[in-house]
Design an enzyme around this catalytic site. Sequence first.
Site, PDB file in Angstrom:
ATOM      1  N   TYR A 182      -6.731   6.148   4.484  1.00 40.30           N
ATOM      2  CA  TYR A 182      -6.829   5.135   3.436  1.00 40.30           C
ATOM      3  C   TYR A 182      -5.950   3.928   3.754  1.00 40.30           C
ATOM      4  CZ  TYR A 182      -5.985   2.273  -0.523  1.00 40.30           C
ATOM      5  OH  TYR A 182      -5.843   1.152  -1.299  1.00 40.30           O
ATOM      6  N   ASP A 239      -9.748   4.160  -2.365  1.00 38.29           N
ATOM      7  CA  ASP A 239      -8.624   4.703  -3.119  1.00 38.29           C
ATOM      8  C   ASP A 239      -9.189   5.481  -4.306  1.00 38.29           C
ATOM      9  OD1 ASP A 239      -9.402   2.719  -4.966  1.00 38.29           O
ATOM     10  OD2 ASP A 239      -7.340   2.363  -5.579  1.00 38.29           O
ATOM     11  N   GLU A 247       0.821  -1.207   0.000  1.00 40.31           N
ATOM     12  CA  GLU A 247       0.000   0.000   0.000  1.00 40.31           C
ATOM     13  C   GLU A 247       0.855   1.256   0.000  1.00 40.31           C
ATOM     14  OE1 GLU A 247      -3.087   0.344  -0.560  1.00 40.31           O
ATOM     15  OE2 GLU A 247      -3.602  -1.778  -0.541  1.00 40.31           O
TER      16      GLU A 247
END
Length: 297
Positions: free
Chosen positions: A129, A147, A46
Amino acid sequence: MPRTSTSASSEAETFRAALGAWYRANGRHGLPWRLTRDPYAVLVSEVMLQQTQVERVIPHYEAWLARWPTFAALAGVLPAEVIRAWRGLGYNRRALNLHRLARDVVENHAGELPRAPVVLLGLPGVGSYTASAVRCFARAERVVVTDTNIARVIARSRLGVATRRDVSAESLGEAAGALLPATDVRDHNLALMDLGAVVCRARNPDCEACPLRGRCSWKTAGSPAARAPAGPAPKFETTARFARGRIIDALREAPADIDELAAILPGLHSERTGIYLAALEKDGLVSHDAAGTWALA
């Protein structure tokens, strides 16, 4: 006639069914970070994927995990090693934050990524996020993940606007939350992500190939243009990010003084070398000795 909770639930089920069938046939199931539930590996992916294309990330991700497979392994090296390994990914501060996070996890959480959302959000470099992505993709928690790609799909299909910039974050979150299934939330969020990446693209969306085309509010409304179009982006070579990246790349090879670093920067960037170095030092990416020689942290 207003929609009842039953009709809304039925509509969400139909939406999820169409999305799920498409994902099973067309999803990017082979991406290496989707083949693991290890929180560390998911977190690394990520962080690397932030504003970086998937194709560029894959070799870096695999090399990184081969070299540093755990929080403890990453925490045990110097920041300079981590910055060197980040070469080619850009946004070097991400590497330093990941290293700081690993040390925090080892020193304060017995080497295990904490589960409590408020603690997770307190780790270096972890925003809302990233926290939700790790909670969903590593731990299958029932949380909204938004996202850029997911937000675009939700904004168009559910809210009838071209981009996420045309709606509030609260509206976007509520619309995404209303679609969450009771189970298999991980696949649901990944399906939305892939649909946005492959079909519901920012430019030239392939609406004819979209499994949601018959229930997309944006398509039904005639695909209206964005209410708040993005302004023109500056040329990368004119940005401070470009100059900072050139400096870091040079210091990956060898220490240098300010004149040597200024010589590799074009135009006005050269005159601002001292400003860039001060900012990089503040971020913890570089340091200098008494003789004025600069090096990676």
